[in-house]
Design a protein around this motif. Structure first.
Motif, PDB file in Angstrom:
ATOM      1  N   GLY A  85       1.249  -1.339  -0.310  1.00  0.00           N
ATOM      2  CA  GLY A  85      -0.332  -0.046   0.094  1.00  0.00           C
ATOM      3  C   GLY A  85       0.597   1.725  -0.170  1.00  0.00           C
ATOM      4  O   GLY A  85       0.425   1.997  -0.558  1.00  0.00           O
ATOM      5  N   MET A  86       1.936   1.464   0.877  1.00  0.00           N
ATOM      6  CA  MET A  86       2.226   2.524   1.207  1.00  0.00           C
ATOM      7  C   MET A  86       3.371   2.616  -0.041  1.00  0.00           C
ATOM      8  O   MET A  86       4.294   4.000  -0.749  1.00  0.00           O
ATOM      9  N   VAL A  87       4.325   1.427  -0.992  1.00  0.00           N
ATOM     10  CA  VAL A  87       4.860   1.585  -2.149  1.00  0.00           C
ATOM     11  C   VAL A  87       4.124   2.035  -3.087  1.00  0.00           C
ATOM     12  O   VAL A  87       4.772   2.831  -3.884  1.00  0.00           O
ATOM     13  N   PHE A  88       2.914   1.846  -2.741  1.00  0.00           N
ATOM     14  CA  PHE A  88       2.575   1.914  -4.600  1.00  0.00           C
ATOM     15  C   PHE A  88       1.519   3.090  -4.370  1.00  0.00           C
ATOM     16  O   PHE A  88       1.211   4.355  -5.275  1.00  0.00           O
ATOM     17  N   GLY A  89       1.982   4.349  -2.667  1.00  0.00           N
ATOM     18  CA  GLY A  89       1.279   5.051  -3.503  1.00  0.00           C
ATOM     19  C   GLY A  89       2.933   6.067  -3.302  1.00  0.00           C
ATOM     20  O   GLY A  89       1.840   6.878  -4.098  1.00  0.00           O
ATOM     21  N   ALA A  90       3.734   5.739  -3.338  1.00  0.00           N
ATOM     22  CA  ALA A  90       4.528   6.550  -3.496  1.00  0.00           C
ATOM     23  C   ALA A  90       4.734   6.059  -5.267  1.00  0.00           C
ATOM     24  O   ALA A  90       5.220   7.318  -5.767  1.00  0.00           O
ATOM     25  N   PHE A  91       5.063   5.042  -5.358  1.00  0.00           N
ATOM     26  CA  PHE A  91       4.507   5.059  -6.982  1.00  0.00           C
ATOM     27  C   PHE A  91       3.505   5.924  -8.064  1.00  0.00           C
ATOM     28  O   PHE A  91       3.985   6.082  -8.339  1.00  0.00           O
ATOM     29  N   SER A  92       2.291   5.973  -7.451  1.00  0.00           N
ATOM     30  CA  SER A  92       1.393   6.963  -7.296  1.00  0.00           C
ATOM     31  C   SER A  92       2.179   8.302  -8.122  1.00  0.00           C
ATOM     32  O   SER A  92       1.499   9.242  -8.914  1.00  0.00           O
ATOM     33  N   VAL A  93       2.360   8.864  -6.742  1.00  0.00           N
ATOM     34  CA  VAL A  93       3.379   9.837  -6.244  1.00  0.00           C
ATOM     35  C   VAL A  93       3.846  10.843  -7.479  1.00  0.00           C
ATOM     36  O   VAL A  93       3.412  11.878  -7.865  1.00  0.00           O
TER      37      VAL A  93
ATOM     38  N   GLN B 193       6.677  -3.211  -8.583  1.00  0.00           N
ATOM     39  CA  GLN B 193       5.841  -3.997  -9.562  1.00  0.00           C
ATOM     40  C   GLN B 193       6.960  -5.309  -8.850  1.00  0.00           C
ATOM     41  O   GLN B 193       6.176  -6.858  -8.168  1.00  0.00           O
ATOM     42  N   ALA B 194       8.074  -5.721  -8.542  1.00  0.00           N
ATOM     43  CA  ALA B 194       8.736  -6.856  -7.857  1.00  0.00           C
ATOM     44  C   ALA B 194       8.008  -7.346  -6.465  1.00  0.00           C
ATOM     45  O   ALA B 194       8.187  -8.290  -5.479  1.00  0.00           O
ATOM     46  N   ASN B 195       8.004  -5.660  -5.576  1.00  0.00           N
ATOM     47  CA  ASN B 195       6.998  -6.092  -4.806  1.00  0.00           C
ATOM     48  C   ASN B 195       5.894  -6.770  -4.624  1.00  0.00           C
ATOM     49  O   ASN B 195       5.819  -7.178  -3.759  1.00  0.00           O
ATOM     50  N   GLN B 196       5.474  -6.100  -5.103  1.00  0.00           N
ATOM     51  CA  GLN B 196       4.063  -6.803  -5.615  1.00  0.00           C
ATOM     52  C   GLN B 196       4.020  -8.222  -5.309  1.00  0.00           C
ATOM     53  O   GLN B 196       3.294  -9.367  -5.005  1.00  0.00           O
ATOM     54  N   VAL B 197       4.999  -8.787  -6.657  1.00  0.00           N
ATOM     55  CA  VAL B 197       4.979 -10.190  -6.193  1.00  0.00           C
ATOM     56  C   VAL B 197       5.013 -11.074  -5.411  1.00  0.00           C
ATOM     57  O   VAL B 197       4.990 -12.273  -4.766  1.00  0.00           O
ATOM     58  N   ALA B 198       6.549  -9.978  -4.638  1.00  0.00           N
ATOM     59  CA  ALA B 198       6.948 -10.891  -3.170  1.00  0.00           C
ATOM     60  C   ALA B 198       5.987 -11.120  -2.360  1.00  0.00           C
ATOM     61  O   ALA B 198       5.158 -11.599  -1.496  1.00  0.00           O
ATOM     62  N   CYS B 199       4.863  -9.877  -1.991  1.00  0.00           N
ATOM     63  CA  CYS B 199       3.993  -9.802  -1.273  1.00  0.00           C
ATOM     64  C   CYS B 199       2.939 -10.908  -1.570  1.00  0.00           C
ATOM     65  O   CYS B 199       2.607 -11.797  -0.852  1.00  0.00           O
TER      66      CYS B 199
END
Length: 410
Positions: free
Chosen positions: A227-235, A322-328
């Motif tokens: 959630g936080m990683v994707f938030g930073a990505f969207s920023v 993207q890699a963090n999404q696969v890991a999660c």
């Protein structure tokens, strides 16, 4: 014995061709969530509105995606998945047509809420791929399916920038609609039928989400992390068009898509992180990804006004996200074979709520402090993502991995 035979028959369906089609389906559908980010400036000009107001398009599409994950994705545990995917593709086609014909900014914003809610097809596909894959190769399979997701995200930005420059932003939505109609035919022809894993009513499915979230600490950690990683990505990606059109760069919307090409580096990262997951555990891969995201914002904050550094920062941010999404997802799919769609729905709700917050905060940060404030906002969200690694490990490999090996069958 009968259950093991049924699972073996299901896994035999996961051919290379089906993995490719799953990746393609994820890519074409997820693109609908991201085409707007390159088009925001043009949309603002069309409706004579401000950057902050038109930024609601990017925010609402991600809120819609979160709502779709909460209310529609859990159906994957009780409804035949091919039929569910076809229904969603029909609905998103309607939503794209509404966006293409939007007579006002309010109409456009509402259409994007519907686009987001119905474009949750990848989150039906991912648990299905995890179910069909052998436990020892699950990370590898998820990494391959994620290739399509990455190509869709960054291909959408590239194509939408070019189309906007040549034909206007509305043309991109008609093109997306045509792609959805073609995909309906292909999915109906090539996707196998699935077997529902839960006999719960729809109401019971929704009521089970809260207890499931409270029960699984690994799920909560994954939700916070991505959630936080994707938030930073969207920023970053929501404000990139503003940066590139500012006096610092003075570049057109088509160049936003060209910058997006750097994101295709994630195509190589996803299979790599899949192999790391299978060998070292998903938690270890999770940590590596978060470090990459943190490093990207450090670079962007120091020298984001220089194009080579901007490209490098975009590359690292994309690969890490993207890699963090696969890991999660590898961590949460290990928790329960019967509840994978619900687990994934909860996970993606948190991911896209983070993304919606990032889109809104990014535009707000730009309006108040431009690029320096954008970088600070993204860096703070990236730092918060490390909370997703909190908690004790259950064993030397990984808590979620241990749970999977305990409950999984071959």
């Amino acid at each position: 014995m009968k259950a093991s035979f049924t699972e073996a028959m299901q896994r035999s369906l996961l051919t290379r061709g089906l993995v490719f089609l799953m990746a393609l389906t994820c890519g074409f559908t997820v693109a609908n969530v991201y085409i707007n980010q390159t088009l925001l400036v043009s949309m603002a000009h069309t409706f004579r509105t401000t950057e902050v107001q038109i930024g609601l398009v990017a925010t609402l599409v991600q809120i819609g995606y979160a709502l779709g994950n909460l209310f529609l994705v859990p159906l994957g545990d009780r409804v035949e998945r091919r039929r569910l995917i076809l229904a969603l593709l029909g609905l998103v086609s309607l939503a794209l047509a509404l966006a293409a014909m939007a007579p006002s900014a309010s109409w456009l914003i509402a259409a994007h809420l519907l686009i987001g809610a119905t474009t949750v097809v990848p989150q039906i596909v991912f648990p299905w791929a995890a179910e069909l894959a052998d436990v020892r190769q699950r990370g590898n399979v998820l990494g391959k399916v994620a290739i399509g997701l990455i190509c869709g995200i960054f291909g959408a930005r590239l194509l939408s920038g070019i189309v906007d420059a040549q034909f206007g932003w509305r043309a991109m939505y008609w093109i997306s609609l045509a792609c959805m109609l073609l995909l309906i035919g292909w999915v109906r022809w090539k996707f196998p039928r699935s077997k529902p894993s839960a006999a719960l009513t729809y109401g019971a499915l929704l009521r089970s989400l809260g207890p499931l979230f409270l029960k699984e600490s690994v799920l909560r950690q994954a939700c916070l992390s991505q959630g936080m990683v994707f938030g930073a990505f969207s920023v970053f990606w929501t404000t990139l068009a503003f940066l590139l059109k500012s006096p610092t760069y003075s570049l057109g919307s088509e160049f936003v898509g060209i910058v997006g090409l750097i994101g295709f580096g994630g195509v190589f990262a996803s299979p790599l992180v899949g192999r790391i997951i299978d060998r070292k555990g998903a938690r270890f891969a999770n940590l590596l990804c978060l470090l990459v995201v943190a490093a990207s914002f450090l670079l962007l904050a120091i020298s984001g006004n220089r194009l080579p550094v901007l490209l490098l920062g975009a590359f690292l941010l994309t690969v890490g996200t993207q890699a963090n999404q696969v890991a999660c997802q590898a961590r949460i799919f290990a928790l329960s074979a019967e509840a994978r769609s619900r687990l994934n729905g909860l996970y993606m709700v948190s991911t896209f709520l983070g993304g919606a917050a990032g889109s809104y905060l990014g535009v707000l940060a730009w309006s108040h402090g431009q690029w320096s404030m954008v970088c600070l906002t993204g860096a703070l969200m990236a730092a918060a993502s490390f909370g997703g690694l909190a908690g004790r490990r259950r064993n030397q490999a990984d808590g979620a991995r241990a749970a999977e090996e305990k409950s999984g069958t071959r």
